[in-house]
Design a protein around this motif. Structure first.
Motif, PDB file in Angstrom:
ATOM      1  N   ALA B 100       0.828  -1.206   0.000  1.00  0.00           N
ATOM      2  CA  ALA B 100       0.000   0.000   0.000  1.00  0.00           C
ATOM      3  C   ALA B 100       0.862   1.256   0.000  1.00  0.00           C
ATOM      4  O   ALA B 100       0.562   2.233  -0.694  1.00  0.00           O
ATOM      5  N   LEU B 101       1.946   1.240   0.764  1.00  0.00           N
ATOM      6  CA  LEU B 101       2.829   2.408   0.817  1.00  0.00           C
ATOM      7  C   LEU B 101       3.588   2.569  -0.497  1.00  0.00           C
ATOM      8  O   LEU B 101       3.777   3.688  -0.996  1.00  0.00           O
ATOM      9  N   LEU B 102       4.003   1.447  -1.086  1.00  0.00           N
ATOM     10  CA  LEU B 102       4.735   1.503  -2.356  1.00  0.00           C
ATOM     11  C   LEU B 102       3.839   1.952  -3.512  1.00  0.00           C
ATOM     12  O   LEU B 102       4.346   2.404  -4.541  1.00  0.00           O
ATOM     13  N   ASN B 103       2.537   1.827  -3.331  1.00  0.00           N
ATOM     14  CA  ASN B 103       1.599   2.191  -4.393  1.00  0.00           C
ATOM     15  C   ASN B 103       1.586   3.681  -4.721  1.00  0.00           C
ATOM     16  O   ASN B 103       1.063   4.072  -5.755  1.00  0.00           O
ATOM     17  N   HIS B 104       2.127   4.490  -3.826  1.00  0.00           N
ATOM     18  CA  HIS B 104       2.182   5.934  -4.079  1.00  0.00           C
ATOM     19  C   HIS B 104       3.601   6.443  -3.871  1.00  0.00           C
ATOM     20  O   HIS B 104       4.276   6.024  -2.923  1.00  0.00           O
ATOM     21  N   ARG B 105       4.002   7.336  -4.754  1.00  0.00           N
ATOM     22  CA  ARG B 105       5.311   7.966  -4.591  1.00  0.00           C
ATOM     23  C   ARG B 105       5.401   8.602  -3.199  1.00  0.00           C
ATOM     24  O   ARG B 105       4.465   9.309  -2.777  1.00  0.00           O
ATOM     25  N   ASP B 106       6.502   8.366  -2.498  1.00  0.00           N
ATOM     26  CA  ASP B 106       6.693   8.889  -1.146  1.00  0.00           C
ATOM     27  C   ASP B 106       5.596   8.446  -0.182  1.00  0.00           C
ATOM     28  O   ASP B 106       5.363   9.103   0.847  1.00  0.00           O
ATOM     29  N   GLY B 107       4.953   7.313  -0.491  1.00  0.00           N
ATOM     30  CA  GLY B 107       3.871   6.835   0.365  1.00  0.00           C
ATOM     31  C   GLY B 107       4.297   6.628   1.822  1.00  0.00           C
ATOM     32  O   GLY B 107       3.556   6.978   2.740  1.00  0.00           O
ATOM     33  N   ALA B 108       5.481   6.071   2.028  1.00  0.00           N
ATOM     34  CA  ALA B 108       5.941   5.820   3.394  1.00  0.00           C
ATOM     35  C   ALA B 108       6.199   7.129   4.131  1.00  0.00           C
ATOM     36  O   ALA B 108       5.912   7.254   5.323  1.00  0.00           O
TER      37      ALA B 108
END
Lengths: 222, 222
Positions: B100-108
């Motif tokens: 889920a975090l990798l699904n968006h740029r800078d998600g983490a």
DNA sequence: ACCTGAACACCGTTCAAGT
DNA sequence: ACCTGAACACCGTTCAAGT
């Protein structure tokens, strides 16, 4: 070779990189990362902001130097714990990293936002990987263990410092969790609420570190 | 009860919180967190920056809503993997969080900078704690396991996305490490260099996750 | 009711000019 | 050689005024 030979004669500079670094860490501790601006740092050094760029090309470079400085002496401290079994020594590296980050306000946020490659950080990694190789781990496992321990420790301390800095006032994370959970929609969280809302971060950290260490003991060859 | 009853009649608003949230996540993916400013977001919505504050009182509130949105559907996806042994299901929660975090740029980075307490995040925690309670863990251990897994996963993904975004160009982290290590000062790091410089983040993640899971299996009562 | 315009109090960074 | 002054191109946030 004396220290005065490092600068040619002329007007003594009012700022230099060690003093800039020291003042930046003091300002961090007093005001936090959000208030650590180049302008406020310049004010603290009685200079204009532009003058700082002679010693650190960017604010990011200064933050990287701050991360490196936060790790000064950490390896020496943990290596003093000699003679202990390998798994206790490995745990002490993680504890020493956490302590170093906790030593400065927003220390984990500063550290997580940089990629220091100076002697303090590389020396820490070198010593930890050394203990793991001595314990018989393959090199790949030693490398990945370094990453797992570092990422867990930084992630934990990020949360810990965020919780600690937000806990003044009423609407802290534990309070929000309590009110969200007590309406019956989350029975499992309700069951676990006392530990979930606990601010005993030492215990939280030791629990997770214990899992990693037990996993290492189970995986160790021979 | 129809959807139009939620707004009184009058000029239709050009912005609302769902559209603001959607546009913010699109801008995040296109430009990254540093470029996600209220002004640029307003431009993308063809509105002035001040208008955004009618729907999100602060930028921090918007980022919190973005974190919550990133977790939409995650719990359902991992709960579909039913019937597997408890330790595989627990690992899948951590994998699903990372994905889920990798699904968006800078998600983490977005996620680490907020404390979402909405249904998506609480539902994720509820489901994971439920699996741990069902597996026989005491409530305190279940809570601390949630924290250990989350902190490891967020910490890892923070590093992973920082490495991935900085890898264009020459002076990436692996390159800096290589040059720092090949001068002979760090023999252990030299030995472990191939894994240390590896960008196979799946393997790094699975190794650390495996340690945590093995630690859990060793600690499980009964 | 919803949005604009304009302002307030800031940022990081650059660089000609002074001493 | 080192620092200032001033600018450039931005920020998040507020709020009276317009429609």
């Amino acid at each position: 070779m004396n220290s005065s030979s490092t600068r040619s004669r002329g007007r003594p500079s009012r700022i230099d990189s060690p003093r800039t670094l020291r003042t930046a860490l003091e300002l961090l501790d007093e005001a936090g990362l959000d208030a650590l601006t180049m302008r406020r740092l310049a004010d603290a050094m009685e200079v204009r902001a532009g003058a700082l760029y002679r010693y650190y090309a960017t604010k990011q470079d200064l933050l990287t130097a701050m991360s490196e400085q936060m790790m000064e002496g950490v390896t020496e401290k943990v290596l003093a714990t000699d003679g202990a079994p390998w798994h206790e020594r490995v745990a002490d590296f993680a504890r020493a990293l956490r302590t170093a980050l906790l030593n400065h306000r927003d220390g984990a946020r500063v550290f997580a936002g940089t990629h220091p490659t100076g002697g303090n950080v590389l020396g820490f990694s070198e010593a930890l990987v050394g203990v793991l190789l001595d314990a018989g781990f393959p090199a790949d496992d030693a490398a990945r263990t370094l990453y797992a321990l570092s990422n867990f420790t930084v992630g934990h301390t990020l949360e810990e410092q965020a919780a600690r800095s937000g806990e003044n006032g009423g609407a802290d994370a534990a309070g929000l969790l309590r009110s969200a959970v007590t309406d019956g929609s989350y029975p499992h969280l309700h069951t676990a609420l006392s530990a979930l809302a606990s601010t005993d971060f030492d215990r939280h950290f030791e629990y997770g570190l214990g899992l990693l260490i037990e996993g290492l003991r189970a995986r160790r060859p021979g």
